[in-house]
Design an enzyme around this catalytic site. Structure first.
Site, PDB file in Angstrom:
ATOM      1  N   HIS A  41     -13.784   2.768  -2.118  1.00 24.21           N
ATOM      2  CA  HIS A  41     -13.868   3.843  -2.232  1.00 24.21           C
ATOM      3  C   HIS A  41     -12.437   4.818  -3.098  1.00 24.21           C
ATOM      4  O   HIS A  41     -12.501   5.580  -2.203  1.00 24.21           O
ATOM      5  CB  HIS A  41     -14.999   5.171  -1.864  1.00 24.21           C
ATOM      6  CG  HIS A  41     -16.343   4.971  -2.871  1.00 24.21           C
ATOM      7  ND1 HIS A  41     -17.338   5.405  -1.946  1.00 24.21           N
ATOM      8  CD2 HIS A  41     -16.758   3.218  -3.528  1.00 24.21           C
ATOM      9  CE1 HIS A  41     -18.536   5.035  -2.631  1.00 24.21           C
ATOM     10  NE2 HIS A  41     -18.043   3.953  -3.733  1.00 24.21           N
ATOM     11  N   CYS A  96     -18.472  -5.275   4.727  1.00 23.17           N
ATOM     12  CA  CYS A  96     -17.785  -5.309   5.651  1.00 23.17           C
ATOM     13  C   CYS A  96     -18.335  -5.991   6.662  1.00 23.17           C
ATOM     14  O   CYS A  96     -19.989  -5.088   6.680  1.00 23.17           O
ATOM     15  CB  CYS A  96     -17.565  -3.890   5.957  1.00 23.17           C
ATOM     16  SG  CYS A  96     -16.627  -3.832   7.919  1.00 23.17           S
ATOM     17  N   HIS A 124     -25.632   6.942  -1.142  1.00 25.03           N
ATOM     18  CA  HIS A 124     -24.052   6.195  -0.722  1.00 25.03           C
ATOM     19  C   HIS A 124     -24.399   5.148  -1.110  1.00 25.03           C
ATOM     20  O   HIS A 124     -25.649   4.430  -0.487  1.00 25.03           O
ATOM     21  CB  HIS A 124     -23.687   6.348   0.391  1.00 25.03           C
ATOM     22  CG  HIS A 124     -22.521   6.335   0.578  1.00 25.03           C
ATOM     23  ND1 HIS A 124     -22.085   4.836   0.901  1.00 25.03           N
ATOM     24  CD2 HIS A 124     -21.218   6.541   0.337  1.00 25.03           C
ATOM     25  CE1 HIS A 124     -20.862   4.554   0.826  1.00 25.03           C
ATOM     26  NE2 HIS A 124     -20.392   5.618   0.942  1.00 25.03           N
ATOM     27  N   GLU A 126     -23.999   1.883   0.287  1.00 20.37           N
ATOM     28  CA  GLU A 126     -23.811   1.446   1.541  1.00 20.37           C
ATOM     29  C   GLU A 126     -25.332   1.573   1.759  1.00 20.37           C
ATOM     30  O   GLU A 126     -25.956   0.732   2.179  1.00 20.37           O
ATOM     31  CB  GLU A 126     -23.023   1.934   2.495  1.00 20.37           C
ATOM     32  CG  GLU A 126     -23.438   1.266   4.260  1.00 20.37           C
ATOM     33  CD  GLU A 126     -22.569   1.652   5.666  1.00 20.37           C
ATOM     34  OE1 GLU A 126     -23.225   1.879   6.586  1.00 20.37           O
ATOM     35  OE2 GLU A 126     -21.812   2.521   5.019  1.00 20.37           O
ATOM     36  N   CYS A 197     -18.314   2.807  12.990  1.00 23.21           N
ATOM     37  CA  CYS A 197     -17.695   2.123  12.979  1.00 23.21           C
ATOM     38  C   CYS A 197     -16.442   2.490  13.462  1.00 23.21           C
ATOM     39  O   CYS A 197     -16.409   3.225  13.758  1.00 23.21           O
ATOM     40  CB  CYS A 197     -17.557   1.015  11.779  1.00 23.21           C
ATOM     41  SG  CYS A 197     -15.707   1.903  11.081  1.00 23.21           S
ATOM     42  N   SER A 225     -15.034   9.395  -1.026  1.00 20.27           N
ATOM     43  CA  SER A 225     -15.412   8.024  -0.098  1.00 20.27           C
ATOM     44  C   SER A 225     -15.763   8.934   1.017  1.00 20.27           C
ATOM     45  O   SER A 225     -15.752  10.088   1.607  1.00 20.27           O
ATOM     46  CB  SER A 225     -13.755   8.317   0.434  1.00 20.27           C
ATOM     47  OG  SER A 225     -13.417   7.997   1.876  1.00 20.27           O
ATOM     48  N   SER A 226     -17.389   8.298   1.890  1.00 19.76           N
ATOM     49  CA  SER A 226     -17.861   9.379   2.682  1.00 19.76           C
ATOM     50  C   SER A 226     -16.756   9.487   3.981  1.00 19.76           C
ATOM     51  O   SER A 226     -16.863  10.661   5.032  1.00 19.76           O
ATOM     52  CB  SER A 226     -18.463   8.393   2.958  1.00 19.76           C
ATOM     53  OG  SER A 226     -19.671   8.682   4.046  1.00 19.76           O
ATOM     54  N   ASN A 227     -16.045   8.489   4.582  1.00 17.62           N
ATOM     55  CA  ASN A 227     -14.959   8.860   5.780  1.00 17.62           C
ATOM     56  C   ASN A 227     -14.470   9.914   5.383  1.00 17.62           C
ATOM     57  O   ASN A 227     -13.903  10.641   6.156  1.00 17.62           O
ATOM     58  CB  ASN A 227     -15.073   7.468   6.680  1.00 17.62           C
ATOM     59  CG  ASN A 227     -13.534   6.600   5.433  1.00 17.62           C
ATOM     60  OD1 ASN A 227     -12.660   7.214   5.847  1.00 17.62           O
ATOM     61  ND2 ASN A 227     -13.624   6.067   4.567  1.00 17.62           N
ATOM     62  N   SER A 269     -10.020   4.196   3.324  1.00 20.89           N
ATOM     63  CA  SER A 269     -10.205   3.431   1.692  1.00 20.89           C
ATOM     64  C   SER A 269      -8.378   3.393   0.836  1.00 20.89           C
ATOM     65  O   SER A 269      -8.281   3.075  -0.136  1.00 20.89           O
ATOM     66  CB  SER A 269     -11.222   3.178   1.439  1.00 20.89           C
ATOM     67  OG  SER A 269     -11.567   4.416   0.832  1.00 20.89           O
TER      68      SER A 269
END
Length: 314
Positions: A41, A96, A124, A126, A197, A225-227, A269
């Site tokens: 993302h 991943c 999402h 994922e 993670c 982008s989630s993170n 990302s």
């Protein structure tokens, strides 16, 4: 004004691997290479790969029979894998490995008929892929985003229940959700180690330190982008103004009013080249010093599929 750089920041091992898979597939097989969903993302990364011949699609029905397709780092459901097989698509899997680990937990629960609860953000990719690993009518998989969702669960305490999480969640939020989940279902099973993670954990911890020292925190990362979103949220919760930007062009001069220290980081990302361009822009706007937090060292590396490893010429 000065900039303090978070450490670690930017690309993680899973993102590095996913981008390498697309680049190597283009190098070995030539364009076009189809990629189901954005491989990671980040708008800059996706546009760069598109210019080199990658074609990004949302569903496999957009891919010609027999073509090469790459699954994104976020992973896909078993139904997508089956469709690719039935249509004779040549698949390179950029999922991943840490997402795959969660997939295996769900698949194990499915085989046993254990009820599974996934903590994650609805919609999402994922989460969609992870939910799609469960295929047992005798059990079931349930998605919760927050403690309010837990109150709606109607599972019985005498049932076998297990939980797992999306890999890019807020550490603090997830800990709270898990605590409430265990209160409601005392016998619930879960992973021995948190599914969030290492890269998400390390980047959130780095932002925690960064926010203590900063008047403004800028997170380089795309809106989907989630993170990256979690990093901006964390800084904001700590009482610091936080801005999520795609690149240096998003910076507004007014943000710097009464600001002495700018904290700068990047989601997992987002490439370092974007961070450097932000530094250059901020120097134009008056920054005269750049420092970097010590942080923790990351040395995780994930191999690309063996079919894409280019042998060195002896």
């Amino acid at each position: 004004m000065k900039i303090i750089l978070a450490n670690p920041r930017g690309f993680c091992a899973g993102v590095d691997r996913a981008i390498s898979i697309v680049e190597l597939a283009l190098e070995i097989h030539g364009a076009p290479i189809y990629v189901r969903h954005e491989v990671v993302h980040n708008r800059f990364v996706v546009n760069g790969l598109r210019e080199r011949g990658a074609i990004f699609v949302e569903e496999l029905d957009e891919v010609p029979n027999g073509a090469i397709v790459i699954f994104s780092a976020h992973g896909v459901s078993q139904a997508v894998r089956q469709e690719a097989k039935e249509r004779n698509l040549k698949v390179f899997d950029a999922t991943c490995p840490l997402v795959t680990k969660v997939h295996m937990q769900v698949a194990r629960a499915s085989r046993k008929g254990t009820k599974a609860i996934l903590i994650g953000h609805e919609g999402h990719p994922e989460v969609i892929g992870t939910m799609g690993q469960y295929d047992n009518d005798k059990g079931g998989i349930y998605l919760v985003e927050d403690v309010e969702d837990i109150a709606k669960l109607t599972l019985r305490n005498d049932e076998d229940i297990t939980f797992m999480t999306q890999t890019t969640l807020s550490i603090d939020d997830t800990a709270g959700v898990i605590e409430v989940l265990k209160q409601k279902y005392p016998a619930i099973q879960g992973p021995r180690k948190n599914d969030i993670c290492y890269a998400t954990t390390n980047r959130q911890q780095a932002v925690r330190e960064l926010a203590k020292l900063s008047d403004l925190v800028i997170v380089v990362g795309s809106k989907n982008s989630s993170n990256s979103n979690r990093l901006a949220e964390l800084a904001s919760r700590m009482g610091v103004t936080a801005k999520l930007i795609d690149d240096a062009n998003d910076i507004e001069v007014s943000w710097l009013d009464n600001v002495t220290v700018i904290g700068l980081t990047a989601g997992a990302s987002a490439p370092e080249i974007l961070v450097q361009s932000v530094i250059s822009r901020l120097k134009e706007l008056g920054v005269d010093k750049v420092e970097e937090l010590e942080g923790c060292e990351e040395n995780t590396v994930f191999e690309v599929p063996k079919e894409l490893r280019i042998k060195e010429v002896e």
